[in-house]
Scaffold this motif. Structure first.
Motif, mmCIF file in Angstrom:
data_model
loop_
_atom_site.group_PDB
_atom_site.id
_atom_site.type_symbol
_atom_site.label_atom_id
_atom_site.label_comp_id
_atom_site.label_asym_id
_atom_site.label_seq_id
_atom_site.Cartn_x
_atom_site.Cartn_y
_atom_site.Cartn_z
ATOM 1 N N ALA A 29 64.300 9.918 20.995
ATOM 2 C CA ALA A 29 63.507 8.747 21.372
ATOM 3 C C ALA A 29 62.813 8.145 20.157
ATOM 4 O O ALA A 29 62.763 6.919 20.001
ATOM 5 N N CYS A 30 62.280 9.006 19.293
ATOM 6 C CA CYS A 30 61.634 8.511 18.070
ATOM 7 C C CYS A 30 62.637 7.795 17.179
ATOM 8 O O CYS A 30 62.330 6.755 16.583
ATOM 9 N N ALA A 31 63.836 8.340 17.079
ATOM 10 C CA ALA A 31 64.868 7.692 16.271
ATOM 11 C C ALA A 31 65.243 6.343 16.869
ATOM 12 O O ALA A 31 65.463 5.370 16.139
ATOM 13 N N ALA A 32 65.297 6.274 18.189
ATOM 14 C CA ALA A 32 65.675 5.028 18.852
ATOM 15 C C ALA A 32 64.657 3.923 18.604
ATOM 16 O O ALA A 32 65.016 2.750 18.508
ATOM 17 N N VAL A 33 63.393 4.281 18.463
ATOM 18 C CA VAL A 33 62.369 3.257 18.217
ATOM 19 C C VAL A 33 61.966 3.172 16.752
ATOM 20 O O VAL A 33 61.091 2.394 16.398
ATOM 21 N N GLY A 34 62.597 4.005 15.910
ATOM 22 C CA GLY A 34 62.367 3.901 14.475
ATOM 23 C C GLY A 34 61.225 4.732 13.922
ATOM 24 O O GLY A 34 60.949 4.680 12.729
ATOM 25 N N LEU A 35 60.552 5.518 14.749
ATOM 26 C CA LEU A 35 59.429 6.312 14.259
ATOM 27 C C LEU A 35 59.879 7.424 13.321
ATOM 28 O O LEU A 35 59.202 7.741 12.349
ATOM 29 N N SER A 36 61.034 8.035 13.609
ATOM 30 C CA SER A 36 61.521 9.097 12.740
ATOM 31 C C SER A 36 61.813 8.560 11.347
ATOM 32 O O SER A 36 61.544 9.219 10.348
ATOM 33 N N ALA A 37 62.360 7.355 11.277
ATOM 34 C CA ALA A 37 62.644 6.753 9.970
ATOM 35 C C ALA A 37 61.342 6.553 9.194
ATOM 36 O O ALA A 37 61.290 6.761 7.982
ATOM 37 N N LEU A 38 60.283 6.156 9.902
ATOM 38 C CA LEU A 38 58.987 5.968 9.260
ATOM 39 C C LEU A 38 58.459 7.293 8.693
ATOM 40 O O LEU A 38 58.010 7.356 7.553
ATOM 41 N N VAL A 39 58.546 8.370 9.490
ATOM 42 C CA VAL A 39 58.075 9.678 9.030
ATOM 43 C C VAL A 39 58.903 10.159 7.845
ATOM 44 O O VAL A 39 58.365 10.657 6.857
ATOM 45 N N MET A 40 60.228 9.986 7.928
ATOM 46 C CA MET A 40 61.090 10.465 6.855
ATOM 47 C C MET A 40 60.916 9.649 5.581
ATOM 48 O O MET A 40 61.111 10.147 4.483
ATOM 49 N N SER A 41 60.537 8.375 5.723
ATOM 50 C CA SER A 41 60.360 7.544 4.526
ATOM 51 C C SER A 41 58.983 7.753 3.890
ATOM 52 O O SER A 41 58.782 7.422 2.737
ATOM 53 N N SER A 42 58.046 8.278 4.649
ATOM 54 C CA SER A 42 56.710 8.528 4.136
ATOM 55 C C SER A 42 56.612 9.971 3.659
ATOM 56 O O SER A 42 56.702 10.903 4.456
ATOM 57 N N ALA A 43 56.423 10.136 2.369
ATOM 58 C CA ALA A 43 56.327 11.481 1.818
ATOM 59 C C ALA A 43 55.140 12.239 2.403
ATOM 60 O O ALA A 43 55.225 13.443 2.667
ATOM 61 N N HIS A 44 54.035 11.534 2.640
ATOM 62 C CA HIS A 44 52.842 12.205 3.185
ATOM 63 C C HIS A 44 53.081 12.668 4.618
ATOM 64 O O HIS A 44 52.718 13.793 4.974
ATOM 65 N N ALA A 45 53.671 11.821 5.444
ATOM 66 C CA ALA A 45 53.923 12.193 6.836
ATOM 67 C C ALA A 45 54.908 13.364 6.906
ATOM 68 O O ALA A 45 54.732 14.287 7.697
ATOM 69 N N LEU A 46 55.953 13.324 6.081
ATOM 70 C CA LEU A 46 56.923 14.412 6.060
ATOM 71 C C LEU A 46 56.271 15.711 5.599
ATOM 72 O O LEU A 46 56.532 16.783 6.149
ATOM 73 N N THR A 47 55.384 15.630 4.627
ATOM 74 C CA THR A 47 54.681 16.819 4.138
ATOM 75 C C THR A 47 53.811 17.414 5.242
ATOM 76 O O THR A 47 53.769 18.635 5.419
ATOM 77 N N VAL A 48 53.123 16.564 6.009
ATOM 78 C CA VAL A 48 52.283 17.051 7.111
ATOM 79 C C VAL A 48 53.140 17.765 8.150
ATOM 80 O O VAL A 48 52.802 18.865 8.595
#
Length: 190
Positions: A35-54
């Motif tokens: 669902a996150c991938a479908a709305v683009g949230l996963s892309a946002l997390v993966m593109s943000s180094a800080h979010a991915l680190t968290v």
């Protein structure tokens, strides 16, 4: 009274029923990533180094916590394990096996990576993206359910053959050490 006792045994931690709940929780965790991938949230997390680190650190801390409590349960024995479970509760522990499976998968950054790296290879840009991701997610969930339900049945069948205090202590120590080392590796990976 006998019926009540047998129902509570089915839902006890480590039972086949609990394994089924963990399996369905894991499958629902995959649906969260889809669902996150479908709305683009996963892309946002993966593109943000800080979010991915968290996400990575949270997943590592969770594995370390599981490893430490598993190791401690081996040292204290099976009766003490039940006390430790109540004292060391995670926020989602109230949901039992389902919550454990769900949050283990939601906090798994590799599951998110599947929907960001593998799934796009099977998408057609001329068609709506969300239904395509939904179809792939359903196929993924079916495969995961079949695999995990199979292994739940195998482990439940083998349980009576290996259910001795000595074996449990050894396996708890081994599992605890592996979980702690994986948690440290994940939390410190660059």
């Amino acid at each position: 009274m006998e019926r009540r006792a047998s129902n509570s045994a089915k839902l006890s931690p480590g039972s086949r029923s609990d394994g089924v709940l963990v399996t369905f929780g894991s499958a629902c965790g995959l649906l969260v990533h889809a669902a996150c991938a479908a709305v683009g949230l996963s892309a946002l997390v993966m593109s943000s180094a800080h979010a991915l680190t968290v996400v990575k650190i949270l997943g590592g801390i969770y594995l370390i916590w599981l490893g430490v409590t598993t190791w401690r349960s081996a040292r204290r024995g099976i009766n003490a394990t039940r006390r430790v479970r109540w004292r060391w509760r995670l926020p989602w522990a109230q949901f039992g096996g389902f919550g454990q499976g769900l949050w283990s998968n939601v906090l798994n950054r590799k599951a998110a990576s599947v929907y960001l790296t593998l799934v796009p290879q099977f998408l057609t840009s001329s068609r709506p993206i969300a239904p395509q991701i939904a179809a792939l997610a359903i196929a993924h969930v079916v495969v995961v359910l079949v695999r995990l339900l199979f292994w739940t049945s195998v482990v439940a069948a083998a349980r009576s053959a290996i259910d001795t205090p000595r074996f449990r202590r050894g396996m708890s120590r081994l599992a605890g050490a592996v979980l702690v080392s994986l948690g440290i590796r994940i939390a410190t990976a660059r």
